[in-house]
Design an enzyme around this catalytic site. Structure first.
Site, PDB file in Angstrom:
ATOM      1  N   SER A 139       0.853  -1.189   0.000  1.00 60.25           N
ATOM      2  CA  SER A 139       0.000   0.000   0.000  1.00 60.25           C
ATOM      3  C   SER A 139       0.885   1.234   0.000  1.00 60.25           C
ATOM      4  O   SER A 139       2.013   1.207   0.520  1.00 60.25           O
ATOM      5  CB  SER A 139      -0.901   0.030   1.234  1.00 60.25           C
ATOM      6  OG  SER A 139      -1.587   1.271   1.335  1.00 60.25           O
ATOM      7  N   TYR A 152      -1.753  -0.317  10.423  1.00 57.29           N
ATOM      8  CA  TYR A 152      -1.856  -0.591   8.989  1.00 57.29           C
ATOM      9  C   TYR A 152      -0.588  -0.174   8.259  1.00 57.29           C
ATOM     10  O   TYR A 152      -0.051  -0.924   7.426  1.00 57.29           O
ATOM     11  CB  TYR A 152      -3.072   0.126   8.403  1.00 57.29           C
ATOM     12  CG  TYR A 152      -3.346  -0.219   6.965  1.00 57.29           C
ATOM     13  CD1 TYR A 152      -3.824  -1.483   6.618  1.00 57.29           C
ATOM     14  CD2 TYR A 152      -3.132   0.698   5.941  1.00 57.29           C
ATOM     15  CE1 TYR A 152      -4.082  -1.811   5.297  1.00 57.29           C
ATOM     16  CE2 TYR A 152      -3.386   0.384   4.622  1.00 57.29           C
ATOM     17  CZ  TYR A 152      -3.862  -0.874   4.299  1.00 57.29           C
ATOM     18  OH  TYR A 152      -4.110  -1.194   2.982  1.00 57.29           O
TER      19      TYR A 152
END
Length: 258
Positions: A139, A152
């Site tokens: 990501s 995250y």
């Protein structure tokens, strides 16, 4: 026989969109998720022939389940040509809250160890065959740490580094390792975000570009490209400027822990 792609987290979002892209290219599908009935309903809705897929119910955070899944896949469908470790979760964490440490551990177990557990059973057979592609879904959030996203961001930074290490290890074997870093993609993972999401991309558009990058054997790509430019700029920003830029930015919603 048609080539085979295995995709984890195939019950929604990016995983589902990539499954559709590969199906349209004539690939057979090995689809993995905890919610296998959702996958079945989606396949039925799109009239995909049962001859072209198999569904495996497994939790990527459980290494034993993933080993059993991989063995079942190789027995039933053969050794995949492409394995995509896509399954992931995203929740905000507050390190000052004791309960959130368990949430962070769950994020890391799913997003990091889940990638290794997905790849692991297929590596030796792929090396023996001399071909195959392992795809880790990182990501843009793994490139710099964003306030309120500690779990995250840490997990996706780990995925990026892990895939880079694995790529070097497998380079002489003929097995490729591809790292894809999505920007903001319209999926259930982002639908509750309470902040601006620049260059938001639909999942099917992302999937088509991702499949092209995988097929081309590109080792690392940020999709969409505009977020790749943003990511490079963020990486070189001095810390004081970066901190001021993101000061006051809304946090990712925390998980509700009972």
């Amino acid at each position: 026989m048609a080539p085979l792609v295995l995709i984890t987290g195939a019950s929604s979002g990016i995983g589902q969109a990539m499954a559709m892209s590969y199906s349209r290219l004539g690939y057979r599908l090995a689809l993995v998720a905890r919610r296998s009935q959702i996958i079945q309903s989606w396949l039925d809705d799109h009239a995909i022939s049962p001859d072209n897929y198999a569904i495996y119910s497994a939790d990527v955070a459980d290494a034993q389940q993933m080993t059993s899944m991989a063995q079942a896949c190789m027995t039933q469908q053969g050794l995949p040509d492409v394995v995509i470790a896509n399954a992931g979760i995203s929740m905000g964490v507050d390190t000052s809250v004791p309960d959130d440490l368990a949430v962070m551990a769950r994020i890391l177990m799913t997003n990091v160890m889940g990638v290794a557990a997905t790849f692991g059973p297929f590596i030796a057979p792929m090396v023996a065959r001399g071909s195959g592609t392992l795809v880790g879904i990182g990501s843009v959030a793994g490139i710099r740490g964003l306030p309120g996203h500690g779990g995250y961001c840490a997990s996706k930074a780990a995925v990026i580094s892990y895939c880079e290490s694995l790529r070097g290890e497998l380079r002489p074997s003929g097995v490729k390792v591809v790292t894809l870093c999505p920007g903001y993609i319209a999926t259930p993972l982002t639908q509750n975000n309470q902040y601006a999401m620049p260059f938001l991309m639909q999942a099917d558009v992302f999937a088509n570009q991702a499949v092209q990058a995988i097929g081309a054997g590109i080792s690392y790509r940020v999709i969409p490209w505009q977020m790749g430019v943003v990511a490079k700029l963020l990486r070189i920003l001095p810390n004081p400027l970066f901190d001021r830029l993101f000061a006051g930015r809304p946090r990712k919603p925390r998980a509700m822990v009972s």
